[in-house]
Scaffold this motif. Structure first.
Motif, mmCIF file in Angstrom:
data_model
loop_
_atom_site.group_PDB
_atom_site.id
_atom_site.type_symbol
_atom_site.label_atom_id
_atom_site.label_comp_id
_atom_site.label_asym_id
_atom_site.label_seq_id
_atom_site.Cartn_x
_atom_site.Cartn_y
_atom_site.Cartn_z
ATOM 1 N N ILE A 62 0.831 -1.206 0.000
ATOM 2 C CA ILE A 62 0.000 0.000 0.000
ATOM 3 C C ILE A 62 0.869 1.261 0.000
ATOM 4 C CG2 ILE A 62 -1.674 1.327 1.351
ATOM 5 C CD1 ILE A 62 -2.873 -1.389 2.204
ATOM 6 N N VAL A 63 1.914 1.271 0.799
ATOM 7 C CA VAL A 63 2.815 2.426 0.845
ATOM 8 C C VAL A 63 3.516 2.617 -0.502
ATOM 9 C CG1 VAL A 63 4.937 3.320 1.891
ATOM 10 C CG2 VAL A 63 3.126 2.382 3.333
ATOM 11 N N ASN A 64 4.001 1.529 -1.087
ATOM 12 C CA ASN A 64 4.646 1.622 -2.397
ATOM 13 C C ASN A 64 3.681 2.098 -3.463
ATOM 14 O OD1 ASN A 64 7.149 0.822 -1.503
ATOM 15 N ND2 ASN A 64 6.853 -1.323 -2.055
ATOM 16 N N TYR A 65 2.486 1.581 -3.449
ATOM 17 C CA TYR A 65 1.474 1.981 -4.435
ATOM 18 C C TYR A 65 1.160 3.473 -4.308
ATOM 19 C CZ TYR A 65 -2.694 1.800 -7.324
ATOM 20 O OH TYR A 65 -3.619 2.015 -8.308
ATOM 21 N N LEU A 66 1.022 3.935 -3.077
ATOM 22 C CA LEU A 66 0.766 5.355 -2.849
ATOM 23 C C LEU A 66 1.936 6.211 -3.335
ATOM 24 C CD1 LEU A 66 -1.027 7.546 -1.602
ATOM 25 C CD2 LEU A 66 0.177 7.162 0.544
ATOM 26 N N SER A 67 3.141 5.786 -3.027
ATOM 27 C CA SER A 67 4.329 6.518 -3.453
ATOM 28 C C SER A 67 4.437 6.555 -4.975
ATOM 29 C CB SER A 67 5.573 5.868 -2.850
ATOM 30 O OG SER A 67 6.741 6.478 -3.333
ATOM 31 N N TRP A 68 4.190 5.432 -5.610
ATOM 32 C CA TRP A 68 4.273 5.393 -7.072
ATOM 33 C C TRP A 68 3.189 6.235 -7.719
ATOM 34 C CZ3 TRP A 68 4.642 -0.576 -6.724
ATOM 35 C CH2 TRP A 68 5.934 -0.935 -6.316
ATOM 36 N N SER A 69 2.000 6.219 -7.137
ATOM 37 C CA SER A 69 0.922 7.016 -7.722
ATOM 38 C C SER A 69 1.188 8.511 -7.586
ATOM 39 C CB SER A 69 -0.425 6.649 -7.089
ATOM 40 O OG SER A 69 -0.446 7.015 -5.722
ATOM 41 N N VAL A 70 1.910 8.912 -6.540
ATOM 42 C CA VAL A 70 2.284 10.316 -6.390
ATOM 43 C C VAL A 70 3.385 10.680 -7.388
ATOM 44 C CG1 VAL A 70 3.394 11.954 -4.813
ATOM 45 C CG2 VAL A 70 1.544 10.502 -3.995
ATOM 46 N N GLN A 71 4.284 9.751 -7.655
ATOM 47 C CA GLN A 71 5.384 10.013 -8.571
ATOM 48 C C GLN A 71 4.992 9.899 -10.039
ATOM 49 O OE1 GLN A 71 8.413 7.239 -7.429
ATOM 50 N NE2 GLN A 71 8.768 8.211 -5.454
ATOM 51 N N LEU A 72 3.889 9.250 -10.339
ATOM 52 C CA LEU A 72 3.481 8.995 -11.716
ATOM 53 C C LEU A 72 3.295 10.265 -12.548
ATOM 54 C CD1 LEU A 72 2.961 6.572 -13.488
ATOM 55 C CD2 LEU A 72 0.557 6.697 -12.856
ATOM 56 N N PRO A 73 2.716 11.327 -12.025
ATOM 57 C CA PRO A 73 2.575 12.541 -12.853
ATOM 58 C C PRO A 73 3.888 13.156 -13.305
ATOM 59 C CG PRO A 73 1.101 12.661 -10.985
ATOM 60 C CD PRO A 73 1.977 11.471 -10.785
ATOM 61 N N GLN A 74 4.993 12.786 -12.697
ATOM 62 C CA GLN A 74 6.289 13.337 -13.083
ATOM 63 C C GLN A 74 6.770 12.812 -14.437
ATOM 64 O OE1 GLN A 74 9.018 12.744 -9.892
ATOM 65 N NE2 GLN A 74 7.833 14.009 -8.469
ATOM 66 N N ILE A 75 6.095 11.799 -14.975
ATOM 67 C CA ILE A 75 6.433 11.283 -16.305
ATOM 68 C C ILE A 75 6.235 12.366 -17.348
ATOM 69 C CG2 ILE A 75 5.693 9.701 -18.117
ATOM 70 C CD1 ILE A 75 5.099 7.659 -15.990
ATOM 71 N N TYR A 76 5.218 13.170 -17.168
ATOM 72 C CA TYR A 76 4.842 14.152 -18.173
ATOM 73 C C TYR A 76 5.561 15.485 -18.000
ATOM 74 C CZ TYR A 76 1.280 10.685 -18.870
ATOM 75 O OH TYR A 76 0.624 9.514 -19.096
ATOM 76 N N LYS A 77 6.503 15.574 -17.075
ATOM 77 C CA LYS A 77 7.237 16.827 -16.879
ATOM 78 C C LYS A 77 8.485 16.862 -17.700
ATOM 79 C CE LYS A 77 5.527 18.094 -12.406
ATOM 80 N NZ LYS A 77 5.816 18.520 -11.084
#
Length: 77
Positions: A62-77
């Motif tokens: 759950i912690v990893n999933y939350l962390s990855w979901s927060v980091q995911l928008p950085q793909i488009y930067k």
């Protein structure tokens, strides 16, 4: 991106919540089927170890999933 302090506090909170939920769920198991003395101290220690063994990977997921979901928008930067 979340700050490290917030992320650490959230991780601790998630681990504790999952630990409590797992302990609550482990209470439903009929330990007297597998153990000779289900009310003894060794049975309680076993229940604690089973709770930790189940809750740690679930909370980590759950912690990893939350962390990855927060980091995911950085793909488009």
């Amino acid at each position: 991106m979340m700050e490290f302090g917030v992320q650490a506090a959230l991780s601790i909170f998630i681990h504790l919540v999952i630990l409590v939920l797992t302990w609550w769920a482990v209470q439903c198991v009929k330990w007297d089927v597998w153990l000779r003395q289900p009310k003894g101290i060794r049975a309680k220690i076993l229940m604690i170890l089973v709770t930790i063994a189940i809750s740690e990977p679930v909370a980590t997921f759950i912690v990893n999933y939350l962390s990855w979901s927060v980091q995911l928008p950085q793909i488009y930067k």
